[in-house]
Write a protein that holds these residues in place. Structure first.
Motif, mmCIF file in Angstrom:
data_model
loop_
_atom_site.group_PDB
_atom_site.id
_atom_site.type_symbol
_atom_site.label_atom_id
_atom_site.label_comp_id
_atom_site.label_asym_id
_atom_site.label_seq_id
_atom_site.Cartn_x
_atom_site.Cartn_y
_atom_site.Cartn_z
ATOM 1 N N THR A 46 0.844 -1.193 0.000
ATOM 2 C CA THR A 46 0.000 0.000 0.000
ATOM 3 C C THR A 46 0.880 1.243 0.000
ATOM 4 O O THR A 46 2.080 1.175 0.253
ATOM 5 C CB THR A 46 -0.914 0.026 1.242
ATOM 6 O OG1 THR A 46 -0.094 0.066 2.407
ATOM 7 C CG2 THR A 46 -1.811 -1.199 1.291
ATOM 8 N N LYS A 47 0.259 2.382 -0.238
ATOM 9 C CA LYS A 47 1.014 3.634 -0.277
ATOM 10 C C LYS A 47 1.508 4.029 1.115
ATOM 11 O O LYS A 47 2.458 4.785 1.239
ATOM 12 C CB LYS A 47 0.165 4.736 -0.873
ATOM 13 C CG LYS A 47 -0.172 4.474 -2.319
ATOM 14 C CD LYS A 47 -0.817 5.672 -2.951
ATOM 15 C CE LYS A 47 -1.339 5.346 -4.316
ATOM 16 N NZ LYS A 47 -0.450 5.466 -5.388
ATOM 17 N N ASP A 48 0.860 3.519 2.154
ATOM 18 C CA ASP A 48 1.258 3.836 3.528
ATOM 19 C C ASP A 48 2.548 3.123 3.940
ATOM 20 O O ASP A 48 3.274 3.592 4.802
ATOM 21 C CB ASP A 48 0.153 3.448 4.514
ATOM 22 C CG ASP A 48 -1.139 4.188 4.228
ATOM 23 O OD1 ASP A 48 -1.069 5.265 3.600
ATOM 24 O OD2 ASP A 48 -2.203 3.686 4.628
ATOM 25 N N GLU A 49 2.804 1.976 3.337
ATOM 26 C CA GLU A 49 3.986 1.194 3.702
ATOM 27 C C GLU A 49 5.233 1.791 3.059
ATOM 28 O O GLU A 49 5.172 2.372 1.973
ATOM 29 C CB GLU A 49 3.811 -0.257 3.255
ATOM 30 C CG GLU A 49 2.698 -0.966 3.996
ATOM 31 C CD GLU A 49 2.443 -2.363 3.482
ATOM 32 O OE1 GLU A 49 2.227 -3.244 4.316
ATOM 33 O OE2 GLU A 49 2.455 -2.559 2.262
ATOM 34 N N PRO A 50 6.373 1.649 3.736
ATOM 35 C CA PRO A 50 7.615 2.191 3.148
ATOM 36 C C PRO A 50 8.000 1.422 1.888
ATOM 37 O O PRO A 50 7.654 0.257 1.726
ATOM 38 C CB PRO A 50 8.646 1.980 4.257
ATOM 39 C CG PRO A 50 8.094 0.911 5.119
ATOM 40 C CD PRO A 50 6.598 1.012 5.018
ATOM 41 N N LYS A 51 8.718 2.106 0.998
ATOM 42 C CA LYS A 51 9.180 1.460 -0.234
ATOM 43 C C LYS A 51 10.215 0.391 0.098
ATOM 44 O O LYS A 51 10.928 0.485 1.096
ATOM 45 C CB LYS A 51 9.763 2.494 -1.180
ATOM 46 C CG LYS A 51 8.727 3.419 -1.743
ATOM 47 C CD LYS A 51 9.279 4.218 -2.889
ATOM 48 C CE LYS A 51 8.162 5.043 -3.476
ATOM 49 N NZ LYS A 51 8.500 5.610 -4.750
#
Length: 95
Positions: free
Chosen positions: A56-61
């Motif tokens: 998800t966009k919330d998780e770090p890359k």
């Protein structure tokens, strides 16, 4: 412990397949090893692509080092990552 043994086995498989590129085996085995190498690259690449797509966009890359480990070790690295993720989450309370 089992995950580390799996990683070691994956390194040996990669070494065996890469050795075939440098010093090809006798004719029938050579072709099988080439097909196995193509299959392994495709499957590990697909696994890495699917992992990136599910974040998800919330998780770090994902770091480049982690992506390389996923590509090399495949499911064994994913199991280690999953175990780490579960350890970070607080235990669920009863409702």
């Amino acid at each position: 412990m089992g995950i580390n043994i799996g990683r070691l086995v994956m390194l040996m498989v990669w070494g065996f397949l890469l050795f075939n590129l440098i010093h090809p085996f006798p004719s029938p085995l050579k072709y099988f090893m080439n097909v196995a190498m193509i299959f392994m690259v495709m499957m590990h690449g697909l696994q890495l692509t699917l992992l990136k797509a599910t974040l998800t966009k919330d998780e770090p890359k994902l770091s480049t080092a982690f992506q390389t480990r996923v590509f090399l070790f495949g499911v064994f690295e994913m199991l280690a990552w999953q175990k780490k993720q579960q350890a970070r989450k607080p235990p669920r309370g009863r409702q």
